[in-house]
Enzyme design. Structure first.
Site, PDB file in Angstrom:
ATOM      1  NE  ARG A 112      31.358  31.947   2.704  1.00 15.39           N
ATOM      2  CZ  ARG A 112      31.993  31.872   1.433  1.00 15.39           C
ATOM      3  NH1 ARG A 112      31.855  33.250   0.958  1.00 15.39           N
ATOM      4  NH2 ARG A 112      32.421  30.837   1.030  1.00 15.39           N
ATOM      5  CG  HIS A 127      35.270  32.097  -5.017  1.00 15.79           C
ATOM      6  ND1 HIS A 127      36.060  32.980  -4.483  1.00 15.79           N
ATOM      7  CD2 HIS A 127      35.972  31.498  -6.152  1.00 15.79           C
ATOM      8  CE1 HIS A 127      37.182  33.086  -5.155  1.00 15.79           C
ATOM      9  NE2 HIS A 127      37.258  32.149  -5.916  1.00 15.79           N
ATOM     10  CE1 TYR A 128      39.737  34.249  -1.811  1.00 14.35           C
ATOM     11  CE2 TYR A 128      39.619  31.971  -2.942  1.00 14.35           C
ATOM     12  CZ  TYR A 128      39.983  33.234  -2.890  1.00 14.35           C
ATOM     13  OH  TYR A 128      40.985  34.070  -3.724  1.00 14.35           O
ATOM     14  NE  ARG A 129      38.934  36.783  -5.224  1.00 16.21           N
ATOM     15  CZ  ARG A 129      39.283  36.101  -6.240  1.00 16.21           C
ATOM     16  NH1 ARG A 129      38.832  35.762  -7.374  1.00 16.21           N
ATOM     17  NH2 ARG A 129      40.713  36.316  -6.349  1.00 16.21           N
TER      18      ARG A 129
END
Length: 178
Positions: A112, A127-129
């Site tokens: 990431r 998504h940020y997750r």
């Protein structure tokens, strides 16, 4: 077909772990449904980097990427980081709506960080997750019997994703009764 229940799996191979000085040299992606059935695979993309960048790799990277043939594929590649990002983004968009899927993989925070710096459009699309299979491996070591999933560790992006999916299936059956 797009579904908000589909999952984005990405793996990168890099010239090292330092996001400020190292570069992405391979990216692959797989889309699964929520039950971890593979829906589609993107062919792994070797990303061209200069000899200067390749020569700056540490001994481990030099050895592993040479043994897998990745170093030569990177030298032969005409694909830029930006072009690889666009190809993978187009692949993801076919199956997953914007920001509906966490980024999935093993030790995915490291990938990431590189995506955020070098492929920000992919990073933003996810998504940020994150769904990090490594978490379950660690929980099994700490609270389980410690008998983990046997990995081949080929250090080829597509193989690594397939292995991460198989590993999550293993831990889902072993640790989770949901």
């Amino acid at each position: 077909m797009q579904s908000a229940d589909n999952l984005i799996w990405i793996d990168l191979e890099m010239t090292g772990l330092d996001v400020d000085s190292c570069k992405i040299i391979e990216i692959a992606a797989i889309i699964t449904d929520k039950d971890l059935n593979i829906i589609a695979e993107a062919e792994p993309i070797a990303i061209h980097q200069s000899d200067e960048i390749l020569n700056s790799m540490n001994e481990w990277c030099i050895k592993v990427h040479c043994e897998t043939g990745l170093t030569q594929r990177v030298k032969d590649s005409k694909i830029s980081t930006e072009a690889a990002e666009q190809q993978i983004l187009e692949f993801i968009r076919k199956f997953v709506p914007y920001q509906s899927s966490p980024l999935c993989g093993n030790s995915i925070w490291q990938d990431r960080r590189f995506l955020a710096k070098y492929m920000p459009k992919i990073d933003e699309y996810c998504h940020y997750r994150m769904l990090d299979v490594t978490t379950l491996k660690l929980l099994n070591q700490y609270w389980g019997d410690g008998k983990g999933f046997e990995k081949k560790n080929t250090h080829k992006a597509l193989d690594d994703i397939r292995e991460s999916i198989a590993e999550l299936k293993f831990y889902r059956q072993k640790l989770l009764s949901i």
